[in-house]
Scaffold this motif. Structure first.
Motif, PDB file in Angstrom:
ATOM      1  N   LYS A   7       0.960  -1.109  -0.048  1.00 34.59           N
ATOM      2  CA  LYS A   7      -0.118  -0.121   0.035  1.00 34.59           C
ATOM      3  C   LYS A   7       0.821   1.092  -0.050  1.00 34.59           C
ATOM      4  CE  LYS A   7      -3.888   1.950   2.566  1.00 34.59           C
ATOM      5  NZ  LYS A   7      -4.927   1.473   3.768  1.00 34.59           N
ATOM      6  N   ILE A   8       0.551   2.136  -0.772  1.00 33.45           N
ATOM      7  CA  ILE A   8       1.327   3.466  -0.929  1.00 33.45           C
ATOM      8  C   ILE A   8       0.679   4.737   0.005  1.00 33.45           C
ATOM      9  CG2 ILE A   8       2.041   5.256  -2.361  1.00 33.45           C
ATOM     10  CD1 ILE A   8       2.599   3.221  -4.522  1.00 33.45           C
ATOM     11  N   GLY A   9       1.542   5.048   0.852  1.00 35.97           N
ATOM     12  CA  GLY A   9       1.213   6.028   1.945  1.00 35.97           C
ATOM     13  C   GLY A   9       1.630   7.382   1.246  1.00 35.97           C
ATOM     14  N   TYR A  10       0.492   8.212   0.987  1.00 39.72           N
ATOM     15  CA  TYR A  10       0.889   9.409   0.320  1.00 39.72           C
ATOM     16  C   TYR A  10       1.525  10.324   1.180  1.00 39.72           C
ATOM     17  CZ  TYR A  10      -1.385   7.279  -3.769  1.00 39.72           C
ATOM     18  OH  TYR A  10      -1.930   6.659  -4.691  1.00 39.72           O
ATOM     19  N   ALA A  11       1.337  10.291   2.521  1.00 39.86           N
ATOM     20  CA  ALA A  11       2.096  11.077   3.460  1.00 39.86           C
ATOM     21  C   ALA A  11       3.637  10.916   3.514  1.00 39.86           C
ATOM     22  CB  ALA A  11       1.448  10.957   4.855  1.00 39.86           C
ATOM     23  N   ILE A  12       4.043   9.667   3.386  1.00 37.80           N
ATOM     24  CA  ILE A  12       5.279   9.392   3.391  1.00 37.80           C
ATOM     25  C   ILE A  12       5.995  10.098   1.904  1.00 37.80           C
ATOM     26  CG2 ILE A  12       6.885   7.438   3.290  1.00 37.80           C
ATOM     27  CD1 ILE A  12       5.295   5.724   4.784  1.00 37.80           C
ATOM     28  N   LEU A  13       5.262   9.812   0.830  1.00 39.96           N
ATOM     29  CA  LEU A  13       5.803  10.297  -0.261  1.00 39.96           C
ATOM     30  C   LEU A  13       5.660  11.959  -0.252  1.00 39.96           C
ATOM     31  CD1 LEU A  13       6.554   9.385  -2.957  1.00 39.96           C
ATOM     32  CD2 LEU A  13       4.349   9.415  -3.938  1.00 39.96           C
ATOM     33  N   ALA A  14       4.754  12.521   0.387  1.00 39.01           N
ATOM     34  CA  ALA A  14       4.977  13.939   0.292  1.00 39.01           C
ATOM     35  C   ALA A  14       6.008  14.509   1.056  1.00 39.01           C
ATOM     36  CB  ALA A  14       3.451  14.438   0.746  1.00 39.01           C
ATOM     37  N   PHE A  15       6.061  13.805   2.190  1.00 41.39           N
ATOM     38  CA  PHE A  15       7.301  14.177   3.218  1.00 41.39           C
ATOM     39  C   PHE A  15       8.549  14.011   2.598  1.00 41.39           C
ATOM     40  CE2 PHE A  15      10.579  13.013   6.155  1.00 41.39           C
ATOM     41  CZ  PHE A  15      10.592  13.986   6.978  1.00 41.39           C
ATOM     42  N   THR A  16       8.826  13.091   1.696  1.00 41.87           N
ATOM     43  CA  THR A  16      10.016  12.901   0.893  1.00 41.87           C
ATOM     44  C   THR A  16      10.296  14.204  -0.233  1.00 41.87           C
ATOM     45  OG1 THR A  16      10.000  10.784   1.147  1.00 41.87           O
ATOM     46  CG2 THR A  16      11.169  11.383  -0.400  1.00 41.87           C
ATOM     47  N   ILE A  17       9.101  14.479  -0.818  1.00 42.67           N
ATOM     48  CA  ILE A  17       9.009  15.482  -1.747  1.00 42.67           C
ATOM     49  C   ILE A  17       9.480  16.849  -1.100  1.00 42.67           C
ATOM     50  CG2 ILE A  17       7.905  16.854  -3.462  1.00 42.67           C
ATOM     51  CD1 ILE A  17       6.434  13.797  -4.278  1.00 42.67           C
ATOM     52  N   LEU A  18       8.710  17.002  -0.087  1.00 42.87           N
ATOM     53  CA  LEU A  18       8.845  18.272   0.782  1.00 42.87           C
ATOM     54  C   LEU A  18      10.403  18.352   1.068  1.00 42.87           C
ATOM     55  CD1 LEU A  18       7.682  20.539   2.101  1.00 42.87           C
ATOM     56  CD2 LEU A  18       7.594  19.353   4.184  1.00 42.87           C
ATOM     57  N   VAL A  19      10.982  17.295   1.761  1.00 43.06           N
ATOM     58  CA  VAL A  19      12.444  17.343   2.052  1.00 43.06           C
ATOM     59  C   VAL A  19      13.480  17.689   0.972  1.00 43.06           C
ATOM     60  CG1 VAL A  19      14.349  16.011   2.793  1.00 43.06           C
ATOM     61  CG2 VAL A  19      12.284  15.673   4.063  1.00 43.06           C
ATOM     62  N   PHE A  20      13.180  17.171  -0.419  1.00 45.77           N
ATOM     63  CA  PHE A  20      13.987  17.509  -1.612  1.00 45.77           C
ATOM     64  C   PHE A  20      13.608  18.893  -1.846  1.00 45.77           C
ATOM     65  CE2 PHE A  20      14.120  12.698  -2.581  1.00 45.77           C
ATOM     66  CZ  PHE A  20      15.354  12.612  -1.910  1.00 45.77           C
ATOM     67  N   CYS A  21      12.453  19.583  -2.180  1.00 43.34           N
ATOM     68  CA  CYS A  21      12.024  20.432  -2.318  1.00 43.34           C
ATOM     69  C   CYS A  21      12.802  21.867  -1.416  1.00 43.34           C
ATOM     70  CB  CYS A  21      10.709  21.085  -2.657  1.00 43.34           C
ATOM     71  SG  CYS A  21       9.948  19.889  -3.876  1.00 43.34           S
ATOM     72  N   THR A  22      12.732  21.517  -0.154  1.00 45.05           N
ATOM     73  CA  THR A  22      13.471  22.242   0.881  1.00 45.05           C
ATOM     74  C   THR A  22      14.794  22.382   0.740  1.00 45.05           C
ATOM     75  OG1 THR A  22      11.626  21.792   2.531  1.00 45.05           O
ATOM     76  CG2 THR A  22      13.517  22.639   3.317  1.00 45.05           C
ATOM     77  N   THR A  23      15.378  21.115   0.403  1.00 46.56           N
ATOM     78  CA  THR A  23      16.817  21.345   0.284  1.00 46.56           C
ATOM     79  C   THR A  23      17.189  22.549  -0.885  1.00 46.56           C
ATOM     80  OG1 THR A  23      17.117  18.988   1.062  1.00 46.56           O
ATOM     81  CG2 THR A  23      18.932  19.900  -0.407  1.00 46.56           C
ATOM     82  N   ILE A  45      16.765  15.030  -8.298  1.00 46.24           N
ATOM     83  CA  ILE A  45      15.711  14.087  -9.230  1.00 46.24           C
ATOM     84  C   ILE A  45      16.121  12.807  -9.393  1.00 46.24           C
ATOM     85  CG2 ILE A  45      14.865  14.165 -11.690  1.00 46.24           C
ATOM     86  CD1 ILE A  45      15.198  17.023 -11.712  1.00 46.24           C
ATOM     87  N   LEU A  46      17.317  12.387  -9.460  1.00 49.58           N
ATOM     88  CA  LEU A  46      17.761  11.053  -9.513  1.00 49.58           C
ATOM     89  C   LEU A  46      17.389  10.336  -8.417  1.00 49.58           C
ATOM     90  CD1 LEU A  46      20.985  10.997 -11.322  1.00 49.58           C
ATOM     91  CD2 LEU A  46      18.951  10.165 -12.050  1.00 49.58           C
ATOM     92  N   ALA A  47      17.669  10.995  -7.121  1.00 49.31           N
ATOM     93  CA  ALA A  47      17.392  10.407  -5.749  1.00 49.31           C
ATOM     94  C   ALA A  47      15.715  10.283  -5.707  1.00 49.31           C
ATOM     95  CB  ALA A  47      17.913  11.286  -4.689  1.00 49.31           C
ATOM     96  N   SER A  48      15.076  11.098  -6.178  1.00 50.67           N
ATOM     97  CA  SER A  48      13.652  11.103  -6.054  1.00 50.67           C
ATOM     98  C   SER A  48      12.785   9.921  -7.083  1.00 50.67           C
ATOM     99  CB  SER A  48      12.797  12.395  -6.705  1.00 50.67           C
ATOM    100  OG  SER A  48      13.198  13.442  -5.815  1.00 50.67           O
ATOM    101  N   ALA A  49      13.622   9.643  -8.257  1.00 49.98           N
ATOM    102  CA  ALA A  49      13.212   8.688  -8.968  1.00 49.98           C
ATOM    103  C   ALA A  49      13.560   7.321  -8.288  1.00 49.98           C
ATOM    104  CB  ALA A  49      14.027   9.017 -10.442  1.00 49.98           C
ATOM    105  N   PHE A  50      14.572   7.226  -7.608  1.00 53.47           N
ATOM    106  CA  PHE A  50      15.081   5.985  -7.087  1.00 53.47           C
ATOM    107  C   PHE A  50      13.959   5.458  -6.053  1.00 53.47           C
ATOM    108  CE2 PHE A  50      17.420   3.675  -3.884  1.00 53.47           C
ATOM    109  CZ  PHE A  50      17.684   2.338  -4.657  1.00 53.47           C
ATOM    110  N   ILE A  51      13.570   6.427  -5.029  1.00 53.35           N
ATOM    111  CA  ILE A  51      12.542   6.456  -4.026  1.00 53.35           C
ATOM    112  C   ILE A  51      11.254   6.134  -4.742  1.00 53.35           C
ATOM    113  CG2 ILE A  51      11.310   7.549  -2.184  1.00 53.35           C
ATOM    114  CD1 ILE A  51      14.175   9.151  -1.613  1.00 53.35           C
ATOM    115  N   ILE A  52      10.970   6.653  -5.585  1.00 51.13           N
ATOM    116  CA  ILE A  52       9.634   6.278  -6.279  1.00 51.13           C
ATOM    117  C   ILE A  52       9.617   4.964  -6.982  1.00 51.13           C
ATOM    118  CG2 ILE A  52       8.039   6.747  -8.190  1.00 51.13           C
ATOM    119  CD1 ILE A  52       8.759   9.922  -7.694  1.00 51.13           C
ATOM    120  N   TYR A  53      10.862   4.560  -7.499  1.00 56.19           N
ATOM    121  CA  TYR A  53      11.115   3.111  -8.012  1.00 56.19           C
ATOM    122  C   TYR A  53      10.820   2.262  -6.762  1.00 56.19           C
ATOM    123  CZ  TYR A  53      13.656  -0.996  -9.056  1.00 56.19           C
ATOM    124  OH  TYR A  53      14.125  -2.387  -9.105  1.00 56.19           O
ATOM    125  N   LEU A  54      11.476   2.492  -5.699  1.00 57.83           N
ATOM    126  CA  LEU A  54      11.264   1.304  -4.472  1.00 57.83           C
ATOM    127  C   LEU A  54       9.889   1.485  -4.042  1.00 57.83           C
ATOM    128  CD1 LEU A  54      14.531   2.184  -2.541  1.00 57.83           C
ATOM    129  CD2 LEU A  54      13.986   0.228  -3.918  1.00 57.83           C
TER     130      LEU A  54
END
Length: 132
Positions: A7-23, A45-54
């Motif tokens: 199951k994909i939790g969008y809260a975890i995904l949103a948090f990850t994207i927020l961290v990258f955008c904040t950086t 972008i590569l790190a985000s793509a890898f996380i999305i792949y996982l």
């Protein structure tokens, strides 16, 4: 063979994207040279793509009384279903091969040593029935 995706939790995904955008935002805000932005953005972008792949490649496979847990090419674990002693609902944030906070914990006996693993199949009820 029965296959359940995580199951994909969008809260975890949103948090990850927020961290990258904040950086990226902090880098721009600190006056880093604009020349650094493309390389930093590329890495993020590569790190985000890898996380999305996982996230999209976590699966739980039940075959011949074994539960196989796969997280992309990074993590694979096989567990004999007969060793499972209990299945409980959990919201633990402990690191696990899951992409959601809606989780179940499997307590199992590994040759006299009790251990647990947390999973998050899309169909928790039917997967739990198959594991009992």
């Amino acid at each position: 063979m029965i296959r359940y995706k995580s199951k994909i939790g969008y809260a975890i995904l949103a948090f990850t994207i927020l961290v990258f955008c904040t950086t990226i935002g902090l880098t721009i805000g600190q006056g880093s040279p604009i020349n650094d932005l493309p390389s930093m953005s590329g890495i993020l972008i590569l790190a985000s793509a890898f996380i999305i792949y996982l996230f999209l490649n976590i699966e739980y496979i039940i075959v011949e009384r074994k539960l196989k847990i796969k997280c992309g090419f990074i993590y694979t674990k096989a567990l004999n279903i007969d060793m499972i002693k209990s299945i409980t609902k959990t919201n633990s944030i402990i690191s696990a091969p899951v992409a959601s906070l809606d989780r179940i914990e499997l307590l199992y006996d590994d040759n006299g040593k009790f251990d647990s693993i947390i999973i998050s199949p899309t169909d928790k009820v039917n997967s739990a029935k198959k594991l009992m």
